[in-house]
Design a protein around this motif. Structure first.
Motif, mmCIF file in Angstrom:
data_model
loop_
_atom_site.group_PDB
_atom_site.id
_atom_site.type_symbol
_atom_site.label_atom_id
_atom_site.label_comp_id
_atom_site.label_asym_id
_atom_site.label_seq_id
_atom_site.Cartn_x
_atom_site.Cartn_y
_atom_site.Cartn_z
ATOM 1 N N GLY A 86 0.787 -1.215 0.000
ATOM 2 C CA GLY A 86 0.000 0.000 0.000
ATOM 3 C C GLY A 86 0.828 1.277 0.000
ATOM 4 O O GLY A 86 0.253 2.373 0.126
ATOM 5 N N LEU A 105 -1.969 3.472 1.344
ATOM 6 C CA LEU A 105 -3.317 2.914 1.448
ATOM 7 C C LEU A 105 -3.542 2.352 2.839
ATOM 8 O O LEU A 105 -2.619 1.856 3.489
ATOM 9 C CB LEU A 105 -3.534 1.812 0.411
ATOM 10 N N THR A 106 -4.768 2.413 3.293
ATOM 11 C CA THR A 106 -5.077 1.872 4.615
ATOM 12 C C THR A 106 -5.003 0.357 4.589
ATOM 13 O O THR A 106 -5.188 -0.294 3.541
ATOM 14 C CB THR A 106 -6.488 2.314 5.051
ATOM 15 N N TYR A 108 -7.070 -1.534 5.801
ATOM 16 C CA TYR A 108 -8.421 -2.059 5.526
ATOM 17 C C TYR A 108 -8.611 -2.290 4.036
ATOM 18 O O TYR A 108 -9.105 -3.351 3.612
ATOM 19 C CB TYR A 108 -9.460 -1.064 6.050
ATOM 20 N N ILE A 109 -8.183 -1.301 3.202
ATOM 21 C CA ILE A 109 -8.336 -1.451 1.752
ATOM 22 C C ILE A 109 -7.450 -2.572 1.233
ATOM 23 O O ILE A 109 -7.875 -3.382 0.386
ATOM 24 C CB ILE A 109 -8.005 -0.112 1.048
ATOM 25 N N GLU A 112 -8.981 -5.888 2.374
ATOM 26 C CA GLU A 112 -10.265 -6.115 1.696
ATOM 27 C C GLU A 112 -10.052 -6.491 0.232
ATOM 28 O O GLU A 112 -10.750 -7.353 -0.307
ATOM 29 C CB GLU A 112 -11.146 -4.858 1.796
ATOM 30 N N LEU A 113 -9.077 -5.830 -0.389
ATOM 31 C CA LEU A 113 -8.763 -6.152 -1.791
ATOM 32 C C LEU A 113 -8.241 -7.572 -1.925
ATOM 33 O O LEU A 113 -8.614 -8.298 -2.868
ATOM 34 C CB LEU A 113 -7.739 -5.152 -2.323
ATOM 35 N N ILE A 121 -12.183 -3.396 -5.871
ATOM 36 C CA ILE A 121 -13.012 -2.666 -4.914
ATOM 37 C C ILE A 121 -13.429 -1.351 -5.562
ATOM 38 O O ILE A 121 -12.593 -0.665 -6.170
ATOM 39 C CB ILE A 121 -12.251 -2.373 -3.609
ATOM 40 N N LYS A 123 -15.213 2.343 -4.700
ATOM 41 C CA LYS A 123 -15.581 3.252 -3.616
ATOM 42 C C LYS A 123 -16.161 4.538 -4.206
ATOM 43 O O LYS A 123 -15.677 5.040 -5.221
ATOM 44 C CB LYS A 123 -14.356 3.605 -2.760
ATOM 45 N N SER A 135 -11.591 3.020 -7.900
ATOM 46 C CA SER A 135 -11.505 1.551 -7.931
ATOM 47 C C SER A 135 -10.076 1.137 -7.590
ATOM 48 O O SER A 135 -9.111 1.847 -7.893
ATOM 49 C CB SER A 135 -11.904 1.024 -9.303
ATOM 50 N N TYR A 136 -9.997 0.012 -6.917
ATOM 51 C CA TYR A 136 -8.696 -0.567 -6.545
ATOM 52 C C TYR A 136 -8.628 -1.979 -7.141
ATOM 53 O O TYR A 136 -9.561 -2.775 -6.968
ATOM 54 C CB TYR A 136 -8.540 -0.637 -5.029
ATOM 55 N N GLU A 151 -4.789 2.267 -8.427
ATOM 56 C CA GLU A 151 -5.933 3.086 -7.988
ATOM 57 C C GLU A 151 -6.340 3.999 -9.141
ATOM 58 O O GLU A 151 -5.519 4.798 -9.617
ATOM 59 C CB GLU A 151 -5.564 3.927 -6.765
#
Length: 469
Positions: A86, A105-106, A108-109, A112-113, A121, A123, A135-136, A151
């Motif tokens: 990230g 990037l967090t 979480y992202i 989650e990815l 993903i 958003k 989008s990721y 991203e």
């Protein structure tokens, strides 16, 4: 109808705005997906065919050193490349004179990815009134190995669509304002047409009277329901006339019966003492009696008194039954009232008025009859008073003469107030109860009014109002 048109207009406006909003969202998503697909394909081709660097995470900033700006400009996207943890590697955002945001990037992202089955993903977020779609997804080398995170950020510009929506709503509003005005006009004329017949029926019903001849309703054009209502009203008028005729006949017969009873009763009263006087005279008559002349005179006087009583009874009924003729002549009211009071010698009768002269078109005899009758009633009401007082006042009010007769007598109880002007009703031990009804007939014949207020133990005030002309 107006409410339905207004409700429909508001509902269609709400649905239109909602539909535009949904279509805009779908359009933006589809456009972003197309741009995303092209950008990803371009990056894939760059890594597969065009680069001379080894395709790995460390070389991604070198591979897209300048190319990232071209791809961003062509697709109108913000492109940012991160490593698998990230951290920022390369971005199309900013320039040499701008400070870059190196925020990674967090977690979480990133997590989650990694867990997403599509490895993608999407958003949506809004910053300072501007909407963004982001989008990721993973960047793969030619052997489909993950070497970075891509991203893609698309800035939504809905100003043109919103402008079109405002123009559409404006035009639609003009149409519905016109429809609303037409609906009001149409509703007005339609309701006027529908209620015209009902208004006619309502007016006729308001003027329907039992003691008058009522006109039937005739409508040329009306609905079947209104025609049924009109037929029912006309039938009611026929029945009403029949009932009124029967009632009038019954009232006349009843009035004659009551009058006959009253006349018979009043005549019987003096007949009894007359009979007794004659019988006594027959029994005690003696030609040789030295006082025969005095006794004969006494008997004669008794009979004459009773005959006078019978004559007054006949006159009273005659006066009551005969409606006063509306004889009008210009008279001076103040002097006529004073003349009517002159026959009363009682000190309790006081005459007061601030006017020197008042003229009206009335019958002098009838006016005297009105005043004398009210004074007689007042005198009888104050017979048992220690300090009786009867006041007579004459006032002028615009086009009318007001005569007020007040006393401090016993008053009239509430139970009999409604019967005061009824024929035959009397609260006195003697009399036939025809005086007040008679003067009421006289007053009403001149379009005048008579009323009274009374309190038991305090007194009574009679007010007579007669027009000057």
């Amino acid at each position: 109808m107006i409410l339905l048109v207004l409700s429909a207009s508001i509902l269609i406006l709400v649905v239109t705005v909602y539909q535009y909003d949904e279509q805009t969202k779908d359009y933006n998503i589809q456009r972003f997906e197309r741009k995303e697909a092209i950008a990803q394909k371009t990056i894939e081709l760059e890594l597969t065919n065009k680069t001379t660097y080894a395709v790995n995470t460390e070389n991604l900033p070198k591979i897209f050193q300048n190319r990232i700006y071209e791809i961003s400009s062509i697709n109108k996207l913000n492109i940012t490349i991160y490593n698998l943890e990230g951290r920022l590697l390369k971005t199309s955002i900013g320039s040499a004179f701008e400070k870059l945001d190196n925020t990674p990037l967090t977690d979480y992202i990133v997590s989650e990815l990694a867990q997403n089955s599509n490895h993608r993903i999407l958003k949506n977020k809004e910053i300072d009134g501007t909407s963004y779609q982001t989008s990721y997804s993973y960047i793969h080398d030619p052997k489909f190995k993950r070497i970075g995170i891509l991203e893609l950020q698309f800035t939504q510009d809905n100003s043109e669509i919103e402008h079109e929506l405002r123009e559409f709503i404006y035009r639609l509003s003009l149409v519905y304002v016109l429809m609303f005005l037409l609906a009001i006009a149409f509703a007005y004329f339609l309701s006027s047409y529908i209620t015209r017949s009902i208004k006619t029926i309502s007016d006729k019903m308001q003027h329907t009277r039992l003691n008058e001849r009522n006109e039937k309703i005739i409508l040329n054009k009306a609905s079947s329901e209104i025609e049924v209502l009109v037929a029912a009203y006309n039938n009611m008028i026929d029945q009403l006339e029949e009932s009124a005729a029967k009632l009038a006949k019954s009232e006349r017969e009843q009035a004659w019966r009551e009058m006959a009873k009253q006349v018979a009763h009043e005549i019987k009263n003096p007949l009894t003492p007359m009979r007794l006087t004659v019988q006594s005279f027959e029994r005690k008559f003696n030609e040789e009696d030295p006082n025969i002349k005095e006794k004969l005179a006494e008997y004669s006087e008794t009979l004459i008194q009773q005959i006078d009583v019978m004559s007054s009874i006949a006159s009273a009924f005659s006066d009551f039954a005969k409606m006063p003729t509306q004889k009008k002549e210009k008279i001076e009211v103040i002097s006529v009232v004073k003349l009517a009071l002159d026959i009363f010698n009682e000190k309790s009768v006081k005459y007061q008025t601030k006017h020197k002269e008042l003229y009206a078109f009335l019958d002098k005899t009838q006016l005297i009859r009105i005043v004398t009758n009210l004074i007689k009633n007042a005198l009888q009401a104050t017979e048992n008073e220690e300090n009786p007082l009867i006041e007579v006042d004459v006032l002028s009010e615009k086009d009318a003469i007001k005569i007020i007769v007040s006393d401090n007598g016993k008053g009239i109880s509430k139970d009999v107030k409604d019967l005061i002007f009824e024929p035959k009703f009397t609260t006195k031990s003697s009399g036939m109860g025809l005086g007040l009804p008679m003067i009421k007939n006289i007053i009403e014949a001149y379009d005048g009014t008579i009323s009274f207020t009374s309190e038991v133990g305090i007194g009574t005030v009679f007010t007579v109002i007669l027009p000057k002309k």
